[in-house]
Design an enzyme around this catalytic site. Structure first.
Site, PDB file in Angstrom:
ATOM      1  N   GLY A 199       1.022  -6.763 -24.806  1.00  0.00           N
ATOM      2  CA  GLY A 199       0.110  -5.611 -24.790  1.00  0.00           C
ATOM      3  C   GLY A 199      -1.337  -5.915 -24.482  1.00  0.00           C
ATOM      4  N   THR A 200      -1.625  -7.137 -24.025  1.00  0.00           N
ATOM      5  CA  THR A 200      -3.031  -7.474 -23.737  1.00  0.00           C
ATOM      6  C   THR A 200      -3.632  -6.572 -22.659  1.00  0.00           C
ATOM      7  OG1 THR A 200      -2.158  -9.168 -22.259  1.00  0.00           O
ATOM      8  CG2 THR A 200      -2.983  -9.914 -24.384  1.00  0.00           C
ATOM      9  N   GLY A 201      -2.838  -6.309 -21.603  1.00  0.00           N
ATOM     10  CA  GLY A 201      -3.361  -5.525 -20.477  1.00  0.00           C
ATOM     11  C   GLY A 201      -3.636  -4.083 -20.883  1.00  0.00           C
ATOM     12  N   CYS A 202      -2.716  -3.493 -21.669  1.00  0.00           N
ATOM     13  CA  CYS A 202      -2.891  -2.103 -22.128  1.00  0.00           C
ATOM     14  C   CYS A 202      -4.135  -2.022 -23.017  1.00  0.00           C
ATOM     15  CB  CYS A 202      -1.677  -1.650 -22.951  1.00  0.00           C
ATOM     16  SG  CYS A 202      -0.114  -1.858 -22.094  1.00  0.00           S
ATOM     17  N   THR A 255       0.838 -12.241 -27.165  1.00  0.00           N
ATOM     18  CA  THR A 255      -0.002 -11.581 -26.161  1.00  0.00           C
ATOM     19  C   THR A 255       0.670 -10.323 -25.609  1.00  0.00           C
ATOM     20  OG1 THR A 255       0.976 -13.030 -24.506  1.00  0.00           O
ATOM     21  CG2 THR A 255      -1.150 -13.719 -25.427  1.00  0.00           C
ATOM     22  N   LYS A 263      -7.339  -9.582 -13.391  1.00  0.00           N
ATOM     23  CA  LYS A 263      -7.136 -10.316 -14.649  1.00  0.00           C
ATOM     24  C   LYS A 263      -6.469 -11.653 -14.358  1.00  0.00           C
ATOM     25  CE  LYS A 263      -4.743  -6.851 -16.122  1.00  0.00           C
ATOM     26  NZ  LYS A 263      -3.991  -5.804 -16.855  1.00  0.00           N
TER      27      LYS A 263
HETATM   28  N1  LIG Z   1      -3.647 -16.509 -23.876  1.00  0.00           N
HETATM   29  C1  LIG Z   1      -4.758 -15.815 -23.646  1.00  0.00           C
HETATM   30  N2  LIG Z   1      -5.922 -16.156 -24.272  1.00  0.00           N
HETATM   31  C2  LIG Z   1      -7.054 -15.463 -24.038  1.00  0.00           C
HETATM   32  N3  LIG Z   1      -7.131 -14.390 -23.201  1.00  0.00           N
HETATM   33  C3  LIG Z   1      -6.017 -14.012 -22.559  1.00  0.00           C
HETATM   34  C4  LIG Z   1      -4.762 -14.684 -22.749  1.00  0.00           C
HETATM   35  N4  LIG Z   1      -3.805 -14.050 -21.991  1.00  0.00           N
HETATM   36  C5  LIG Z   1      -4.434 -13.024 -21.369  1.00  0.00           C
HETATM   37  N5  LIG Z   1      -5.764 -12.998 -21.695  1.00  0.00           N
HETATM   38  C6  LIG Z   1      -6.758 -11.995 -21.272  1.00  0.00           C
HETATM   39  O1  LIG Z   1      -6.230 -10.737 -21.685  1.00  0.00           O
HETATM   40  C7  LIG Z   1      -6.569  -9.725 -20.746  1.00  0.00           C
HETATM   41  C8  LIG Z   1      -5.289  -9.063 -20.227  1.00  0.00           C
HETATM   42  O2  LIG Z   1      -4.764  -9.901 -19.199  1.00  0.00           O
HETATM   43  P1  LIG Z   1      -3.237 -10.126 -18.849  1.00  0.00           P
HETATM   44  O3  LIG Z   1      -3.239 -10.844 -17.547  1.00  0.00           O
HETATM   45  O4  LIG Z   1      -2.548 -10.790 -20.008  1.00  0.00           O
HETATM   46  O5  LIG Z   1      -2.727  -8.639 -18.738  1.00  0.00           O
HETATM   47  P2  LIG Z   1      -1.267  -8.071 -18.530  1.00  0.00           P
HETATM   48  O6  LIG Z   1      -0.393  -9.137 -17.944  1.00  0.00           O
HETATM   49  O7  LIG Z   1      -1.446  -6.831 -17.739  1.00  0.00           O
HETATM   50  O8  LIG Z   1      -0.776  -7.745 -20.004  1.00  0.00           O
HETATM   51  P3  LIG Z   1       0.524  -6.872 -20.503  1.00  0.00           P
HETATM   52  O9  LIG Z   1       1.395  -6.635 -19.320  1.00  0.00           O
HETATM   53  O10 LIG Z   1       1.187  -7.644 -21.593  1.00  0.00           O
HETATM   54  O11 LIG Z   1      -0.056  -5.609 -21.073  1.00  0.00           O
HETATM   55  C9  LIG Z   1      -7.410 -10.427 -19.680  1.00  0.00           C
HETATM   56  O12 LIG Z   1      -8.776 -10.292 -20.033  1.00  0.00           O
HETATM   57  C10 LIG Z   1      -6.955 -11.878 -19.768  1.00  0.00           C
HETATM   58  O13 LIG Z   1      -7.896 -12.786 -19.263  1.00  0.00           O
HETATM   59  C1  LIG Z   2       5.479   1.100 -22.319  1.00  0.00           C
HETATM   60  C2  LIG Z   2       4.818  -0.151 -21.819  1.00  0.00           C
HETATM   61  N1  LIG Z   2       3.715  -0.028 -21.074  1.00  0.00           N
HETATM   62  C3  LIG Z   2       3.085  -1.144 -20.612  1.00  0.00           C
HETATM   63  C4  LIG Z   2       3.568  -2.393 -20.907  1.00  0.00           C
HETATM   64  C5  LIG Z   2       2.791  -3.601 -20.380  1.00  0.00           C
HETATM   65  O1  LIG Z   2       3.441  -4.721 -20.191  1.00  0.00           O
HETATM   66  C6  LIG Z   2       4.754  -2.482 -21.704  1.00  0.00           C
HETATM   67  N2  LIG Z   2       5.301  -3.679 -22.033  1.00  0.00           N
HETATM   68  N3  LIG Z   2       5.343  -1.334 -22.141  1.00  0.00           N
END
Ligand SMILES: Nc1ncnc2c1ncn2[C@@H]1O[C@H](COP(=O)(O)OP(=O)(O)OP(=O)(O)O)[C@@H](O)[C@H]1O
Ligand SMILES: Cc1ncc(CO)c(N)n1
Length: 267
Positions: A207-210, A205, A174
Site C-alpha cells: 500500500g505504499t503507492g496508494c 510495504t 517512484k
Molecule cells: N523499502 C522502502 N523504503 C523506503 N521507501 C520506500 C520503500 N519502498 C517504496 N518506497 C517509497 O514509497 C513510495 C511508493 O513507491 P512504490 O514504488 O513502492 O509504489 P507502488 O509500487 O505503487 O506501491 P503499491 O503498489 O504497493 O501501492 C515511493 O516514495 C517510494 O520511493
Molecule cells: C484495491 C487495491 N488498490 C491498489 C493496490 C496497489 O497495489 C492494491 N494492492 N489493491
C-alpha cells in the site's frame, strides 16, 4: 472549522493495507475529511489478491455525483480502475471537476496480481493521464504505459518525459523498486525535484503507492503547491514504511497512524 475534503476513487482491499482503506486512513492521519467512490472490490490479504469484482459504471457515476454535487471536493485521488470503461468514466468525471487530481495508474499489486485489464492501458494513456494534475506511476507502470525500462536513477528523467508526453501537469516517478535509497523524481518538464529517503528493508510495504498518492491529494486540498505536497507526502509515507508491521503470512501494511504512535514499528 470544516476540514478540507478529499475524494478517493479506487478499489477496496479487504486486508486494509492498500486501496480505499489505505487512502481513508492516510486522509484521517493528515487531517482532511476522506470520502470514497468504490470502483471494485478485491478479496485480498498479505499473500496476494484472491479475487476482484468491478462495480457497474452507473454505481461509480452515482457515488461520484453524490459526493461532488453536495459535499464538494478540494482534491481527488484515483487508484485501481480495473477496466477501460471505468477508466474512461472516471477520466470524464474528474475532467469535469474543478479540483486537482492525483492519478495513481495502478496496474499490478505488490504480489504481481493484475488490477487493470490490458485493454485499459490505452484509455489510461489517452483519457486519464491528460486530466491528471500529478501522475504517480511506479516503475512497472512506467514500463507498461511508455515502454521505458528504468534501471538506474538516470533513467528516471527519461521515464518522466515519456509520462509527461501524455499530458499530466506533473509526473512523479517512484523509484521505490530500484535498489539503494528510495528515490523519486517529480517534474513538470521545467522544474525538477528529487525526493530521497532511506530504504527500509522490513518488507512491510503493502500500500505504499496508494498511501503516497492520497497524502499528496490531502496536502493539495490544504492549499499546498504540488512540490510542497509531494515533499510532505514523501515524509509521511517514509514514516509509515519505517513503522510498518507484520500481518498475515506475507507482506504487511505500512503504519498509517505512525505519527500518533510515535513512529514505533508495529505500535
Ligand atoms: N523499502 C522502502 N523504503 C523506503 N521507501 C520506500 C520503500 N519502498 C517504496 N518506497 C517509497 O514509497 C513510495 C511508493 O513507491 P512504490 O514504488 O513502492 O509504489 P507502488 O509500487 O505503487 O506501491 P503499491 O503498489 O504497493 O501501492 C515511493 O516514495 C517510494 O520511493
Ligand atoms: C484495491 C487495491 N488498490 C491498489 C493496490 C496497489 O497495489 C492494491 N494492492 N489493491
Amino acid at each position: 472549522m470544516t476540514p478540507p475534503r478529499v475524494l478517493t476513487v479506487a478499489g477496496s482491499d479487504s486486508g486494509g493495507g492498500a486501496g480505499i482503506q489505505a487512502d481513508l486512513k492516510t486522509m484521517l492521519a493528515l487531517g482532511v475529511h476522506g470520502m470514497s467512490v468504490i470502483t471494485a472490490v478485491t478479496a485480498q490479504n498479505s499473500l496476494g489478491v484472491q479475487g476482484a469484482w468491478e462495480l457497474p459504471v452507473e454505481a461509480v457515476r452515482a457515488q461520484y455525483r453524490s459526493v461532488v454535487d453536495d459535499i464538494g471536493v478540494q482534491a481527488v485521488k484515483t487508484g485501481m480502475l480495473a477496466s477501460a470503461e471505468l477508466v474512461e468514466t472516471v477520466a470524464e468525471l474528474i475532467g469535469g471537476t474543478d479540483a486537482p487530481a492525483v492519478v495513481d495508474p495502478v496496474g499490478v499489486s505488490k504480489h504481481g496480481d493484475s488490477l487493470l485489464a490490458a485493454s485499459a492501458l490505452d484509455s489510461v494513456r489517452t483519457k486519464l493521464l491528460p486530466v491528471a494534475t500529478v501522475a504517480t506511476p511506479n516503475l512497472d507502470e512506467v514500463a507498461q504505459l511508455t515502454g521505458v525500462r528504468v534501471q538506474s536513477e538516470d533513467d528516471l528523467r527519461r521515464a518522466a518525459a515519456a509520462v509527461l508526453a501524455y499530458g499530466p501537469r506533473w509526473a512523479l516517478i517512484k523509484g521505490g523498486h530500484l535498489p539503494g535509497e528510495a528515490v523519486d523524481l517529480l517534474t513538470d518538464g521545467s522544474e525538477e525535484h528529487w525526493l530521497r529517503a532511506p530504504r527500509y528493508d522490513n518488507r512491510h510495504t503493502h500500500g505504499t503507492g496508494c498511501t503516497l498518492a492520497s497524502a499528496i491529494a490531502s496536502q493539495l486540498a490544504k492549499g499546498q503547491s504540488v512540490p510542497e505536497a509531494v515533499a510532505a507526502a514523501k515524509e509521511y509515507v517514509t514514516g509509515a514504511i519505517a513503522a510498518g508491521f507484520a500481518l498475515g503470512g506475507g507482506i504487511g501494511p505500512v503504519a498509517h497512524g505512525w505519527a500518533f504512535t510515535g513512529g514505533t514499528p508495529g505500535a
